[in-house]
Write a protein that holds these residues in place. Structure first.
Motif, PDB file in Angstrom:
ATOM      1  N   PHE A 193      36.979  24.996  51.724  1.00  0.00           N
ATOM      2  CA  PHE A 193      36.476  26.375  51.773  1.00  0.00           C
ATOM      3  C   PHE A 193      37.555  27.369  51.331  1.00  0.00           C
ATOM      4  N   VAL A 194      38.798  27.148  51.746  1.00  0.00           N
ATOM      5  CA  VAL A 194      39.878  28.058  51.357  1.00  0.00           C
ATOM      6  C   VAL A 194      40.088  28.024  49.853  1.00  0.00           C
ATOM      7  N   VAL A 195      40.125  26.826  49.275  1.00  0.00           N
ATOM      8  CA  VAL A 195      40.326  26.707  47.825  1.00  0.00           C
ATOM      9  C   VAL A 195      39.157  27.320  47.064  1.00  0.00           C
ATOM     10  N   SER A 196      37.934  27.067  47.523  1.00  0.00           N
ATOM     11  CA  SER A 196      36.757  27.631  46.848  1.00  0.00           C
ATOM     12  C   SER A 196      36.769  29.155  46.906  1.00  0.00           C
ATOM     13  N   PHE A 197      37.067  29.710  48.052  1.00  0.00           N
ATOM     14  CA  PHE A 197      37.107  31.170  48.178  1.00  0.00           C
ATOM     15  C   PHE A 197      38.218  31.766  47.318  1.00  0.00           C
ATOM     16  N   SER A 198      39.359  31.094  47.237  1.00  0.00           N
ATOM     17  CA  SER A 198      40.454  31.578  46.403  1.00  0.00           C
ATOM     18  C   SER A 198      40.070  31.543  44.931  1.00  0.00           C
ATOM     19  N   GLN A 199      39.388  30.487  44.501  1.00  0.00           N
ATOM     20  CA  GLN A 199      38.961  30.415  43.108  1.00  0.00           C
ATOM     21  C   GLN A 199      37.955  31.505  42.760  1.00  0.00           C
ATOM     22  N   VAL A 200      37.039  31.779  43.694  1.00  0.00           N
ATOM     23  CA  VAL A 200      36.066  32.846  43.444  1.00  0.00           C
ATOM     24  C   VAL A 200      36.770  34.187  43.286  1.00  0.00           C
ATOM     25  N   LEU A 201      37.726  34.472  44.156  1.00  0.00           N
ATOM     26  CA  LEU A 201      38.462  35.728  44.037  1.00  0.00           C
ATOM     27  C   LEU A 201      39.268  35.802  42.744  1.00  0.00           C
ATOM     28  N   LEU A 202      39.856  34.659  42.351  1.00  0.00           N
ATOM     29  CA  LEU A 202      40.648  34.636  41.128  1.00  0.00           C
ATOM     30  C   LEU A 202      39.766  34.869  39.895  1.00  0.00           C
ATOM     31  N   LEU A 203      38.622  34.200  39.830  1.00  0.00           N
ATOM     32  CA  LEU A 203      37.715  34.400  38.698  1.00  0.00           C
ATOM     33  C   LEU A 203      37.150  35.817  38.675  1.00  0.00           C
ATOM     34  N   LYS A 204      36.875  36.341  39.822  1.00  0.00           N
ATOM     35  CA  LYS A 204      36.343  37.703  39.886  1.00  0.00           C
ATOM     36  C   LYS A 204      37.364  38.714  39.373  1.00  0.00           C
ATOM     37  N   SER A 205      38.643  38.456  39.634  1.00  0.00           N
ATOM     38  CA  SER A 205      39.678  39.371  39.152  1.00  0.00           C
ATOM     39  C   SER A 205      39.802  39.347  37.640  1.00  0.00           C
ATOM     40  N   PHE A 206      39.449  38.220  37.003  1.00  0.00           N
ATOM     41  CA  PHE A 206      39.523  38.129  35.558  1.00  0.00           C
ATOM     42  C   PHE A 206      38.462  38.999  34.875  1.00  0.00           C
ATOM     43  N   PHE A 207      37.297  39.137  35.494  1.00  0.00           N
ATOM     44  CA  PHE A 207      36.184  39.845  34.863  1.00  0.00           C
ATOM     45  C   PHE A 207      35.991  41.254  35.415  1.00  0.00           C
ATOM     46  N   THR A 208      36.891  41.684  36.194  1.00  0.00           N
ATOM     47  CA  THR A 208      36.803  43.053  36.714  1.00  0.00           C
ATOM     48  C   THR A 208      37.506  44.009  35.757  1.00  0.00           C
ATOM     49  N   GLU A 209      36.766  45.004  35.236  1.00  0.00           N
ATOM     50  CA  GLU A 209      37.319  45.966  34.284  1.00  0.00           C
ATOM     51  C   GLU A 209      37.936  47.123  35.048  1.00  0.00           C
ATOM     52  N   LYS A 210      39.172  47.385  34.722  1.00  0.00           N
ATOM     53  CA  LYS A 210      39.861  48.485  35.373  1.00  0.00           C
ATOM     54  C   LYS A 210      39.717  49.738  34.507  1.00  0.00           C
ATOM     55  N   ARG A 211      39.006  50.714  34.988  1.00  0.00           N
ATOM     56  CA  ARG A 211      38.782  51.957  34.264  1.00  0.00           C
ATOM     57  C   ARG A 211      39.934  52.919  34.521  1.00  0.00           C
ATOM     58  N   PRO A 212      40.384  53.578  33.436  1.00  0.00           N
ATOM     59  CA  PRO A 212      41.475  54.563  33.621  1.00  0.00           C
ATOM     60  C   PRO A 212      40.967  55.789  34.352  1.00  0.00           C
ATOM     61  N   ILE A 213      41.828  56.384  35.069  1.00  0.00           N
ATOM     62  CA  ILE A 213      41.466  57.574  35.837  1.00  0.00           C
ATOM     63  C   ILE A 213      41.769  58.817  35.002  1.00  0.00           C
ATOM     64  N   ASN A 214      40.718  59.586  34.699  1.00  0.00           N
ATOM     65  CA  ASN A 214      40.870  60.815  33.939  1.00  0.00           C
ATOM     66  C   ASN A 214      41.142  61.985  34.877  1.00  0.00           C
ATOM     67  N   ARG A 215      42.214  62.681  34.580  1.00  0.00           N
ATOM     68  CA  ARG A 215      42.581  63.847  35.378  1.00  0.00           C
ATOM     69  C   ARG A 215      42.429  65.111  34.510  1.00  0.00           C
ATOM     70  N   SER A 216      41.625  65.993  34.898  1.00  0.00           N
ATOM     71  CA  SER A 216      41.414  67.255  34.181  1.00  0.00           C
ATOM     72  C   SER A 216      42.285  68.337  34.796  1.00  0.00           C
ATOM     73  N   VAL A 217      42.914  69.082  33.879  1.00  0.00           N
ATOM     74  CA  VAL A 217      43.804  70.128  34.346  1.00  0.00           C
ATOM     75  C   VAL A 217      43.063  71.457  34.265  1.00  0.00           C
ATOM     76  N   HIS A 218      42.872  72.091  35.322  1.00  0.00           N
ATOM     77  CA  HIS A 218      42.198  73.386  35.374  1.00  0.00           C
ATOM     78  C   HIS A 218      43.250  74.487  35.340  1.00  0.00           C
ATOM     79  N   SER A 219      43.004  75.387  34.432  1.00  0.00           N
ATOM     80  CA  SER A 219      43.906  76.508  34.328  1.00  0.00           C
ATOM     81  C   SER A 219      43.341  77.715  35.024  1.00  0.00           C
TER      82      SER A 219
END
Length: 219
Positions: A193-219
């Motif tokens: 169970f530990v190995v299976s859960f670790s593999q699921v987390l590892l595979l999930k991290s490969f397909f997770t897209e990290k979106r950049p955070i846009n910061r708008s500057v208000h004047s």
């Protein structure tokens, strides 16, 4: 004549059978007991001078199936001593009358307790037939048959004791092996169970897209 002879011999047959079943046996103590780790257990028996006694013992379960054993006479002299024995037999003729002590020690073991069986017999077995030891005439066919049956019954009793001890040893080993297999199976299941859960987390991290955070500057 035939009928009279048969009827008159019937009480004799019954008497011999009763003597066979009720034959006096030597004074004996047979016991199976638990011997904890780092412990010693002693037993006492009074023996008359000139009487022969015997001690048979065997370790049934625990550790390496070994135990220390020693026998002392009433004067405190050690007449038998063995260390780390699985089984043994000892026979001795008492030189002095008094209480003899025989002890089993598991003091050398710090974590495993033992199960020990012993048979302590005092004296010789008397003849099963009256005046059998002093008579000079030959035994009749009926008496010979009774003696043969008696010896066969003693052999059966010894065989039953031997197989009962072997069965207890095998059962203890089977239960110990079953416990180890069960623990190993539980450990393998948890690891799976530990190995299976670790593999699921590892595979999930490969397909997770990290979106950049846009910061708008208000004047």
């Amino acid at each position: 004549m035939m009928g009279r002879g048969t009827s008159s011999s019937a009480p004799q047959v019954l008497l011999l059978l009763l003597l066979l079943l009720w034959a006096e046996r030597p004074r004996a103590t047979e016991l199976t007991f638990e011997l904890p780790d780092s412990a010693k257990q002693c037993f006492h028996e009074e023996v008359d001078e000139g009487v022969k006694f015997s001690l048979d013992y065997q370790v049934i379960t625990g550790g390496h199936y070994d135990v220390d054993c020693y026998v002392e006479d009433p004067l405190g002299n050690t007449i038998y001593r063995e260390t780390k024995k699985q089984y043994d037999s000892f026979t001795h003729q008492a030189e002095v009358k008094g209480v003899y002590q025989f002890c089993f020690s598991n003091e050398f073991s710090t974590f495993s307790h033992k199960t020990v069986y012993f048979d302590f017999q005092v004296g010789d077995e008397p003849p099963i037939l009256p005046d059998m030891g002093n008579r000079v005439t030959a035994l009749t066919q009926m008496e010979s048959a009774c003696v043969t049956i008696h010896e066969a019954l003693k052999t059966v009793i010894d065989s039953q004791t031997h197989y009962r001890l072997r069965e207890a040893q095998d059962r203890a080993r089977a239960e110990d092996l079953n416990s180890r297999v069960s623990y190993w199976s539980v450990g393998e299941t948890i690891a799976l169970f530990v190995v299976s859960f670790s593999q699921v987390l590892l595979l999930k991290s490969f397909f997770t897209e990290k979106r950049p955070i846009n910061r708008s500057v208000h004047s």
